[in-house]
Design a protein around this motif. Structure first.
Motif, short mmCIF file in Angstrom:
data_model
loop_
_atom_site.label_atom_id
_atom_site.label_comp_id
_atom_site.label_asym_id
_atom_site.label_seq_id
_atom_site.Cartn_x
_atom_site.Cartn_y
_atom_site.Cartn_z
N ALA A 20 17.59 18.90 8.33
CA ALA A 20 16.38 18.86 9.15
C ALA A 20 15.93 17.42 9.39
O ALA A 20 15.52 17.07 10.51
CB ALA A 20 15.27 19.67 8.49
N LEU A 21 16.01 16.58 8.37
CA LEU A 21 15.64 15.18 8.53
C LEU A 21 16.58 14.46 9.49
O LEU A 21 16.15 13.68 10.34
CB LEU A 21 15.64 14.47 7.17
N GLU A 22 17.87 14.70 9.34
CA GLU A 22 18.85 14.07 10.24
C GLU A 22 18.64 14.52 11.68
O GLU A 22 18.72 13.71 12.62
CB GLU A 22 20.28 14.38 9.79
N SER A 23 18.34 15.80 11.87
CA SER A 23 18.09 16.33 13.22
C SER A 23 16.84 15.71 13.82
O SER A 23 16.81 15.35 15.00
CB SER A 23 17.95 17.86 13.18
N ALA A 24 15.79 15.58 13.01
CA ALA A 24 14.55 14.96 13.48
C ALA A 24 14.79 13.50 13.86
O ALA A 24 14.28 13.02 14.88
CB ALA A 24 13.47 15.07 12.42
N ALA A 25 15.57 12.80 13.05
CA ALA A 25 15.87 11.40 13.35
C ALA A 25 16.62 11.28 14.67
O ALA A 25 16.32 10.40 15.49
CB ALA A 25 16.70 10.79 12.21
N ALA A 43 10.14 3.42 16.78
CA ALA A 43 10.84 4.67 16.53
C ALA A 43 12.05 4.44 15.63
O ALA A 43 12.35 5.27 14.76
CB ALA A 43 11.27 5.30 17.85
N MET A 44 12.73 3.32 15.80
CA MET A 44 13.90 3.04 14.98
C MET A 44 13.51 2.83 13.51
O MET A 44 14.27 3.18 12.61
CB MET A 44 14.67 1.83 15.51
N LYS A 45 12.32 2.29 13.28
CA LYS A 45 11.83 2.18 11.90
C LYS A 45 11.66 3.57 11.30
O LYS A 45 12.05 3.81 10.16
CB LYS A 45 10.50 1.43 11.86
N GLN A 46 11.08 4.47 12.09
CA GLN A 46 10.90 5.85 11.62
C GLN A 46 12.24 6.52 11.38
O GLN A 46 12.42 7.23 10.38
CB GLN A 46 10.09 6.66 12.63
N VAL A 47 13.17 6.33 12.28
CA VAL A 47 14.52 6.90 12.14
C VAL A 47 15.17 6.38 10.86
O VAL A 47 15.78 7.14 10.10
CB VAL A 47 15.38 6.59 13.38
N LEU A 50 13.72 8.16 7.88
CA LEU A 50 14.23 9.53 7.79
C LEU A 50 15.65 9.55 7.24
O LEU A 50 15.99 10.40 6.41
CB LEU A 50 14.18 10.22 9.15
N HIS A 51 16.47 8.61 7.68
CA HIS A 51 17.84 8.53 7.16
C HIS A 51 17.86 8.19 5.67
O HIS A 51 18.68 8.74 4.92
CB HIS A 51 18.67 7.50 7.94
N GLU A 52 16.95 7.30 5.24
CA GLU A 52 16.88 6.96 3.82
C GLU A 52 16.51 8.20 2.99
O GLU A 52 17.11 8.45 1.94
CB GLU A 52 15.84 5.87 3.58
N LEU A 53 15.53 8.96 3.47
CA LEU A 53 15.12 10.18 2.77
C LEU A 53 16.27 11.19 2.74
O LEU A 53 16.51 11.84 1.70
CB LEU A 53 13.89 10.79 3.42
#
Length: 75
Positions: A20-25, A43-47, A50-53
């Protein structure tokens, strides 16, 4: 040693959350491409977060598989 049912469910839950996190990213990335440069960078910071999580969840899933993390029965 095979995983107990609670640990199997925990591992499945972690995999589902990671997906779900990868899809959201990916969705954020695609939407950000249409925005301005500043919006894209934010947005790239947010992505990245999400990838780190998602990576942490993969690691936790591997720890469950290896038996280092276990779900205890509810009391």
């Amino acid at each position: 040693m095979p995983l107990t049912k609670p640990n199997q469910q925990l591992r499945r839950d972690l995999k589902d959350a990671e997906f779900a996190l990868e899809s959201a990213a990916l969705e954020i990335f695609h939407k950000a491409q249409a925005g301005s440069d500043a919006e894209f960078l934010e947005a790239m910071k947010q992505v990245g977060k999400l990838h780190e999580l998602a990576d942490r969840l993969v690691g936790y899933g591997e720890e469950v598989k290896a038996g280092r993390i276990e779900r205890q029965k509810a009391k």
